[in-house]
Design a protein around this motif. Structure first.
Motif, PDB file in Angstrom:
ATOM      1  N   ASP A 124       0.834  -1.198   0.000  1.00  0.00           N
ATOM      2  CA  ASP A 124       0.000   0.000   0.000  1.00  0.00           C
ATOM      3  C   ASP A 124       0.875   1.257   0.000  1.00  0.00           C
ATOM      4  N   ALA A 125       1.886   1.298   0.874  1.00  0.00           N
ATOM      5  CA  ALA A 125       2.790   2.451   0.910  1.00  0.00           C
ATOM      6  C   ALA A 125       3.569   2.568  -0.394  1.00  0.00           C
ATOM      7  N   LEU A 126       3.977   1.437  -0.944  1.00  0.00           N
ATOM      8  CA  LEU A 126       4.712   1.440  -2.203  1.00  0.00           C
ATOM      9  C   LEU A 126       3.851   1.995  -3.336  1.00  0.00           C
ATOM     10  N   ALA A 127       2.581   1.571  -3.400  1.00  0.00           N
ATOM     11  CA  ALA A 127       1.668   2.038  -4.444  1.00  0.00           C
ATOM     12  C   ALA A 127       1.443   3.545  -4.326  1.00  0.00           C
ATOM     13  N   ARG A 128       1.316   4.043  -3.100  1.00  0.00           N
ATOM     14  CA  ARG A 128       1.106   5.475  -2.923  1.00  0.00           C
ATOM     15  C   ARG A 128       2.337   6.267  -3.373  1.00  0.00           C
TER      16      ARG A 128
ATOM     17  N   LEU B  10      13.445  -2.319  -2.378  1.00  0.00           N
ATOM     18  CA  LEU B  10      12.302  -1.415  -2.479  1.00  0.00           C
ATOM     19  C   LEU B  10      12.160  -0.631  -1.178  1.00  0.00           C
ATOM     20  N   ASP B  11      13.271  -0.295  -0.590  1.00  0.00           N
ATOM     21  CA  ASP B  11      13.310   0.364   0.710  1.00  0.00           C
ATOM     22  C   ASP B  11      12.553   1.685   0.678  1.00  0.00           C
ATOM     23  N   LEU B  12      11.627   1.848   1.630  1.00  0.00           N
ATOM     24  CA  LEU B  12      10.856   3.080   1.765  1.00  0.00           C
ATOM     25  C   LEU B  12      11.279   3.866   2.997  1.00  0.00           C
TER      26      LEU B  12
ATOM     27  N   GLU C 148      13.722  12.946   7.377  1.00  0.00           N
ATOM     28  CA  GLU C 148      13.268  13.610   8.602  1.00  0.00           C
ATOM     29  C   GLU C 148      11.854  14.166   8.477  1.00  0.00           C
ATOM     30  N   ARG C 149      11.361  14.340   7.254  1.00  0.00           N
ATOM     31  CA  ARG C 149       9.995  14.821   7.052  1.00  0.00           C
ATOM     32  C   ARG C 149       8.989  13.670   6.894  1.00  0.00           C
ATOM     33  N   GLY C 150       9.479  12.455   6.949  1.00  0.00           N
ATOM     34  CA  GLY C 150       8.599  11.306   6.827  1.00  0.00           C
ATOM     35  C   GLY C 150       8.359  10.850   5.405  1.00  0.00           C
ATOM     36  N   HIS C 151       9.083  11.420   4.430  1.00  0.00           N
ATOM     37  CA  HIS C 151       8.947  11.013   3.037  1.00  0.00           C
ATOM     38  C   HIS C 151      10.029   9.994   2.682  1.00  0.00           C
ATOM     39  N   PRO C 152       9.723   9.011   1.827  1.00  0.00           N
ATOM     40  CA  PRO C 152      10.752   8.044   1.416  1.00  0.00           C
ATOM     41  C   PRO C 152      11.955   8.752   0.810  1.00  0.00           C
ATOM     42  N   THR C 153      13.139   8.287   1.171  1.00  0.00           N
ATOM     43  CA  THR C 153      14.362   8.923   0.692  1.00  0.00           C
ATOM     44  C   THR C 153      14.618   8.640  -0.784  1.00  0.00           C
ATOM     45  N   ARG C 154      14.097   7.565  -1.303  1.00  0.00           N
ATOM     46  CA  ARG C 154      14.305   7.235  -2.711  1.00  0.00           C
ATOM     47  C   ARG C 154      13.248   7.897  -3.570  1.00  0.00           C
ATOM     48  N   SER C 155      13.631   8.277  -4.770  1.00  0.00           N
ATOM     49  CA  SER C 155      12.715   8.971  -5.670  1.00  0.00           C
ATOM     50  C   SER C 155      11.669   8.009  -6.231  1.00  0.00           C
ATOM     51  N   THR C 156      10.563   8.602  -6.703  1.00  0.00           N
ATOM     52  CA  THR C 156       9.506   7.809  -7.326  1.00  0.00           C
ATOM     53  C   THR C 156      10.025   7.063  -8.548  1.00  0.00           C
ATOM     54  N   ALA C 157      10.840   7.747  -9.349  1.00  0.00           N
ATOM     55  CA  ALA C 157      11.372   7.126 -10.569  1.00  0.00           C
ATOM     56  C   ALA C 157      12.249   5.924 -10.228  1.00  0.00           C
TER      57      ALA C 157
END
Length: 399
Positions: free
Chosen positions: A53-57, A267-269, A273-282
């Motif tokens: 679910d988190a990955l899809a978002r 697929l590390d999410l 520090e802002r709670g956003h995944p460090t890896r880009s969407t691309a």
């Protein structure tokens, strides 16, 4: 539930999931495994415990899953009504559906374990009571806590109720809040309830160590029409059990699928520090694309990544449905199918049957567009858009 890492002997699963704790399975997620057993992407992600679910978002394709609060409240009220006064109303239904003698019926709530509510203690208590139930014929067991191994993890499951009927056979009772209107229920909802019930049947068989003492006929209880008056019917889940056991065995052999993946794939999410995944969407989209998927339209209602996979499958015959994919026999794209139909594609021998169907369908389709009657053909045409089956009536037994 056991929170130990799944498949601890294979670090590739931990690396694939990243820093997050593995997602835990439940009866709904286990049931969802049966909807598309040929999808390697789902098998690997579920075994690794990836938060789909988190990955899809994060990749831009959130799935609108979940029940409304109204539906949850209505379902809880309906179940409470059935179980009031020692399941008095439910017993009336089971008397007709299972031939249960009310004079001998008893009720045991397995949720109460002397104030101790840990899952391990509740599970041991359920094992003790259920394995000695032969002396308590006609007992309804409420809130049993079962356990099923899934991809190296012990998953605890709590069916709505287990009825121990006459002749020493257990029946799983599944209570659902969707309505049976004029003797019919939504076939998709009935199918989903059957798969979920099969999970409970399998877990109970594993607990008791014998298949023959747990009936494949589960009792489905729903409200009738637009009221809370319950109706019940038996649903045979033998087919669902076969598919479920096959898929669970496939998850335990996930190493063969991992061998096909690029070394170091993750697929590390992990959030910043802002709670956003460090890896880009691309970057995550590209990593997800290395996992082989087998999209089908049914994935939209059963897998968090269904909308991502549908977008990925654009222009491919997979997006037209399982029956079309099977009839086309290896023709992977819509462009290839159209080229075969108009004779501009060099067809290999293994696609000869699909080519004959497509070429027979082409003039029929062209005639339909121009309004002319189609010329007779000896080759059965391929239906590109599969027809929806009619809603089958659900037999019910009224109290």
């Amino acid at each position: 539930m056991n929170t130990s890492p799944q498949h601890p002997t294979d670090p590739r699963l931990d690396r694939l999931r990243g820093a997050a704790a593995p997602r835990r399975h439940n009866a709904r997620t286990i049931a969802a495994l049966t909807t598309n057993p040929g999808c390697a992407r789902r098998a690997v992600l579920d075994t690794a415990g990836v938060d789909k679910d988190a990955l899809a978002r994060h990749v831009g394709f959130p799935a609108p899953f979940g029940q409304s609060q109204f539906a949850i409240t209505r379902g809880n009220a309906f179940e409470a009504q059935l179980k009031a006064d020692g399941c008095a109303e439910l017993l009336q239904l089971l008397r007709e559906t299972l031939g249960l003698d009310l004079a001998e019926a008893a009720y045991t709530d397995l949720e109460d374990v002397g104030g101790v509510d840990t899952q391990e203690v509740r599970h041991r208590h359920s094992v003790q009571k259920l394995t000695h139930a032969a002396d308590d014929s006609g007992t309804l067991f409420d809130h049993p806590l079962l356990r099923l191994p899934v991809a190296g993890e012990h998953v605890y499951l709590e069916p709505d109720l287990v009825a121990f009927a006459h002749e020493g056979v257990f029946h799983v009772v599944e209570i659902k809040s969707f309505a049976v209107i004029d003797g019919q229920a939504d076939p998709d909802k009935v199918a989903a309830a059957a798969i979920q019930s099969a999970v409970y049947v399998l877990a109970l068989r594993r607990l008791l160590g014998r298949d023959d003492v747990v009936s494949p006929d589960v009792v489905l209880v729903c409200p009738a029409d637009f009221s809370n008056r319950p109706v019940a019917t038996k649903v045979d889940v033998r087919k669902q059990l076969i598919i479920l056991e096959h898929q669970l065995r496939r998850l335990t052999r996930v190493e063969a699928l991992l061998d096909l993946l690029p070394p170091g794939l993750t697929l590390d999410l992990e959030p910043d520090e802002r709670g956003h995944p460090t890896r880009s969407t691309a970057e995550l989209t590209a990593a997800l694309g290395t996992l082989d998927a087998r999209y089908a339209p049914g994935c939209l209602s059963s897998c968090e990544l269904g909308f991502f996979c549908r977008d990925e499958a654009g222009g491919r015959t997979d997006a037209l449905g399982t029956s079309v994919r099977e009839q086309l026999g290896g023709v992977e794209t819509v462009a290839e199918a159209l080229a075969i139909a108009d004779g501009t594609w060099d067809v290999p021998d293994e696609q000869a049957e699909a080519a004959a169907r497509l070429r027979a369908s082409a003039p029929v389709y062209a005639d339909a567009l121009t309004g002319r009657a189609p010329a007779p053909t000896a080759v059965p045409a391929l239906s590109v858009v599969p027809a929806l089956p009619p809603a089958a009536p659900l037999p019910v037994v009224a109290p």
